[in-house]
Design an enzyme around this catalytic site. Sequence first.
Site, PDB file in Angstrom:
ATOM      1  N   ASP A 294       0.926  -1.191   0.044  1.00  0.00           N
ATOM      2  CA  ASP A 294       0.104  -0.021   0.085  1.00  0.00           C
ATOM      3  C   ASP A 294       0.994   1.015  -0.119  1.00  0.00           C
ATOM      4  OD1 ASP A 294       0.506  -0.277   3.089  1.00  0.00           O
ATOM      5  OD2 ASP A 294      -0.348   1.721   2.929  1.00  0.00           O
ATOM      6  N   CYS A 332      -3.023   2.592 -22.939  1.00  0.00           N
ATOM      7  CA  CYS A 332      -3.531   2.391 -21.581  1.00  0.00           C
ATOM      8  C   CYS A 332      -5.136   2.209 -21.802  1.00  0.00           C
ATOM      9  CB  CYS A 332      -3.475   3.470 -20.975  1.00  0.00           C
ATOM     10  SG  CYS A 332      -4.257   3.374 -19.131  1.00  0.00           S
ATOM     11  N   CYS A 334      -7.295   2.633 -19.291  1.00  0.00           N
ATOM     12  CA  CYS A 334      -8.082   3.125 -18.281  1.00  0.00           C
ATOM     13  C   CYS A 334      -9.123   4.186 -18.944  1.00  0.00           C
ATOM     14  CB  CYS A 334      -7.289   4.021 -17.347  1.00  0.00           C
ATOM     15  SG  CYS A 334      -6.923   5.561 -17.691  1.00  0.00           S
ATOM     16  N   HIS A 363      -6.183   7.047 -13.700  1.00  0.00           N
ATOM     17  CA  HIS A 363      -4.963   6.348 -14.702  1.00  0.00           C
ATOM     18  C   HIS A 363      -3.684   5.990 -13.589  1.00  0.00           C
ATOM     19  CE1 HIS A 363      -1.749   5.807 -17.449  1.00  0.00           C
ATOM     20  NE2 HIS A 363      -1.121   6.354 -16.523  1.00  0.00           N
TER      21      HIS A 363
HETATM   22 ZN   LIG Z   1      -4.564   5.534 -18.453  1.00  0.00          ZN
END
Ligand SMILES: [Zn+2]
Length: 413
Positions: A294, A332, A334, A363
């Site tokens: 984390d 990507c 996302c 992102h």
């Molecule tokens: Zn992204």
Amino acid sequence: MAEGKPKPPAFGFVVDATCGATGARAGRFCTPHGIVETPAFLPVGTQATVKALDGADLHDLAAPMVLANTYHLYLRPGTEVVAHFGGLHRFMGWPGPILTDSGGFQVFSLRQRRSRGTARGVSPLVRIDDDGVTFRSHLDGSTHRFTPERAIDAQVALGADVIMAFDECSPNDDDRAYAEASLARTHAWAIRCRRRWAAHEAARTNGSPQALFAIVQGGNFRDLREQSAHFIADLDLPGVAIGGESIGFSKSLTRQILEWVVPLLPADRPRYAMGIGAPDDFLAAVARGVDLFDSVLPTRLARNGSLLTADGRLPILNARYARDPAPPESGCGCPTCQRFSRAYLRHLFKSGELLAHRLATIHNLHFCISLMRRVRASIVGGEFPRFHDRVLDRFTYPLPRNSLPADPLPWPR
Ligand SMILES: [Zn+2]
């Protein structure tokens, strides 16, 4: 409260694959709110929110588990308020697994701060004794006391799946005598936490079971770290964490400490390295047999306009992106990169728009979560060493982990 044995375990950990000569392993950690496939990165939701996102966003990102901070939630809104709503899962609208820290790290961080209006070095916000810690709230100066028992009670009220033993985070110095005394306290407190947790589990009539993890400390001293690893392993808890101020105060020391500690931990329990958040550090820790991580780093970098990409950090505020139609990271998947350009994201940051923080956070979390998914696949496929080298060859990460950027406003801390 009567002592007793916990009821049959609602938690389990299985190792699906290990990879060659490295200690890397792929596993599944079963919790009452879902299965965490490991290795896994846990986004941090300090105030019961991953800043700028809600539970639906975290679901869309396939966040494996979320970390919330006991110290902050104890002070505001108060653990009894969260309990009134049936615990964190319902309060924050996130049905997946949650882990709470014990508050120890934040309380001991107050050692570095001084109360307002007093001479420097005169009035620390924290007093530590062998029974617990008295501290003053960073919000309003009110005085509070955490003991191992109270830290467990607070986490039971918050209702996370995984709760942490109250420990003293190893101080960042080479004071051997203090390190020994501190470690003895951490170990004594771990026993008290286990006793309190077992009593809560034995008495539980509603809500989900909780798993207690205890924390290996010992600073940068090899013998203390090894002693702590043996001690914490012998507690026979559902999981083990490795703590410290981001563990070893430097990347190389962190790796060294993991090499000392991890081989001494039980192979059939999840291992959680606290505060590791840079992608190159993920890979180093996975290679040494760690399962859970984390850090606020990816989300804080996002709010500062630093996007994580396979090539390293992309500083979206740079003028060269002002007319750049490309997505923040080509390829990507996302939601941010699917819909928006670098130019638009830069414009949002330059204009101080709240959406900037949200899109950048989405992102960066997608980057970390999907990196871990690919790490896991490489372990299962027996290709982790090659994958590790390929990622690192491409990734340049100039920010040392211990130089976290300041948290930007507008959100109150
Ligand atoms: Zn992204």
